[in-house]
Design an enzyme around this catalytic site. Structure first.
Site, PDB file in Angstrom:
ATOM      1  N   ASN A   7     -18.582  -5.933  -4.755  1.00  0.00           N
ATOM      2  CA  ASN A   7     -17.134  -5.772  -4.879  1.00  0.00           C
ATOM      3  C   ASN A   7     -16.522  -7.142  -4.607  1.00  0.00           C
ATOM      4  OD1 ASN A   7     -14.353  -5.437  -4.268  1.00  0.00           O
ATOM      5  ND2 ASN A   7     -14.675  -3.274  -3.803  1.00  0.00           N
ATOM      6  N   GLU A  34     -13.612  -4.028  -8.484  1.00  0.00           N
ATOM      7  CA  GLU A  34     -12.308  -4.633  -8.196  1.00  0.00           C
ATOM      8  C   GLU A  34     -12.177  -6.020  -8.829  1.00  0.00           C
ATOM      9  OE1 GLU A  34      -9.793  -3.488  -4.662  1.00  0.00           O
ATOM     10  OE2 GLU A  34     -11.765  -3.613  -3.704  1.00  0.00           O
ATOM     11  N   ASP A 149     -19.392   0.351  -5.169  1.00  0.00           N
ATOM     12  CA  ASP A 149     -18.584   0.634  -3.986  1.00  0.00           C
ATOM     13  C   ASP A 149     -18.231   2.116  -4.026  1.00  0.00           C
ATOM     14  OD1 ASP A 149     -16.704   0.937  -2.016  1.00  0.00           O
ATOM     15  OD2 ASP A 149     -15.389  -0.676  -2.713  1.00  0.00           O
ATOM     16  N   ASN A 151     -17.046   3.880  -1.472  1.00  0.00           N
ATOM     17  CA  ASN A 151     -15.933   4.212  -0.569  1.00  0.00           C
ATOM     18  C   ASN A 151     -16.227   5.467   0.258  1.00  0.00           C
ATOM     19  OD1 ASN A 151     -13.733   2.354  -0.405  1.00  0.00           O
ATOM     20  ND2 ASN A 151     -13.274   2.761  -2.553  1.00  0.00           N
ATOM     21  N   ASP A 222     -21.109   0.371   0.325  1.00  0.00           N
ATOM     22  CA  ASP A 222     -21.675  -0.089  -0.948  1.00  0.00           C
ATOM     23  C   ASP A 222     -23.127   0.393  -1.015  1.00  0.00           C
ATOM     24  OD1 ASP A 222     -19.467  -2.219  -1.873  1.00  0.00           O
ATOM     25  OD2 ASP A 222     -19.782  -2.368   0.303  1.00  0.00           O
ATOM     26  N   ASP A 251     -14.210  -9.097   1.071  1.00  0.00           N
ATOM     27  CA  ASP A 251     -14.425  -8.307   2.283  1.00  0.00           C
ATOM     28  C   ASP A 251     -15.687  -7.463   2.190  1.00  0.00           C
ATOM     29  OD1 ASP A 251     -13.155  -6.840   0.313  1.00  0.00           O
ATOM     30  OD2 ASP A 251     -11.506  -6.157   1.567  1.00  0.00           O
ATOM     31  N   HIS A 252     -16.335  -7.445   1.030  1.00  0.00           N
ATOM     32  CA  HIS A 252     -17.639  -6.816   0.815  1.00  0.00           C
ATOM     33  C   HIS A 252     -18.696  -7.899   0.641  1.00  0.00           C
ATOM     34  CE1 HIS A 252     -16.116  -2.678  -0.396  1.00  0.00           C
ATOM     35  NE2 HIS A 252     -15.023  -3.406  -0.475  1.00  0.00           N
TER      36      HIS A 252
END
Length: 261
Positions: A7, A34, A149, A151, A222, A251-252
């Site tokens: 991501n 993203e 991802d 989530n 993930d 941030d991943h």
């Protein structure tokens, strides 16, 4: 064949982050989430210069997924079947052909917050559609990898502080149960093969806020799922945790498997 999910949290803003990792890690296939750009705005040239074929399913400003592959990309499918009214760009699927063909399903599962509410309902409905698509992939009895991802925090050990996520859509019993149903249809959850008895972590996401990275206040959202035929080809797996410490990080961090393919 090294297959990874990343991501990137805005591919145009982090194109140097992405190309630096591609050059260093040398994955053969990558699914991105993203990308946050329409297809025509995707920065293809610096990625193609590294030897990758590119297929995108973009959307202006948010969402968006892509497949990068050093191998030919065939039979591309954009969008998750099951709801013709769904306009969010969250799913891309294709076959990559190395020594053998591998079906790649790259996804960016809805976040679902705020919980409760229509966004959480959409998340659960999307997961049911994903399960149906996963069953179709399993029925083909060929090597398939479903990754991205998700989530979803699968278990308390997948969060540094699970008690802080009790009111979040990522950790609701319904979200976790939906993921378990998908896996129990016949997928292997790759990361847990390495250390099935781990009591904490590993993590793949650290928020930008409140010093989460410095405090190792992470979560694992993930995931890489392998069909039985892909699991039989598994050679290695890993999480490129150090990417979170680089300049202008996502941030991943990337998660990857290597298959004998």
């Amino acid at each position: 064949m090294k297959i990874a999910t990343f991501n990137i949290n805005g591919v145009r803003a982090r194109i140097e982050t992405l190309t630096g990792w591609l050059s260093e890690a040398q994955p053969d296939v990558v699914v991105l989430q993203e990308i946050k750009t329409q297809d025509e705005g995707f920065p293809a040239e610096p990625i193609a210069d590294l030897g990758y074929n590119i297929e995108t399913h973009g959307q202006k400003g948010f969402n968006g997924v892509a497949i990068l592959s050093r191998y030919p990309i065939e039979d591309v499918m954009r969008g998750l079947p099951g709801d013709d009214t769904d306009e969010q760009s969250r799913y891309i699927e294709a076959t990559v052909v190395g020594d053998r063909a591998i079906r790649i399903a790259g996804l960016y599962l809805p976040n679902g917050n705020p919980f409760p509410g229509p966004k959480f309902d959409y998340k659960l409905a999307w997961m049911e559609r994903l399960r149906a698509r996963g069953q179709a992939l399993l029925a083909a009895e060929t090597p398939a990898v479903m990754l991205g991802d998700f989530n979803v925090i699968p278990e308390p050990r997948d969060a540094a502080h699970p008690e802080r996520w009790l009111d979040d859509a990522l950790f609701q019993p319904e979200s976790r149960a939906s993921l378990r149903r998908i896996i129990h249809d016949g997928w292997t959850e790759a990361v847990r093969l390495r250390d099935p008895d781990a009591t904490r972590g590993p993590f793949t996401f650290w928020d930008y806020q409140a010093g989460a990275w410095q405090k190792d206040n992470g979560i694992r959202i993930d995931h890489i799922l392998l069909s039985p035929q892909a699991a039989d080809l598994l050679v290695d797996l890993g999480i490129d945790r150090d990417e979170r410490a680089k300049d202008k990080p996502s941030d991943h961090v990337p998660v990857w498997v290597t298959l004998d393919a």
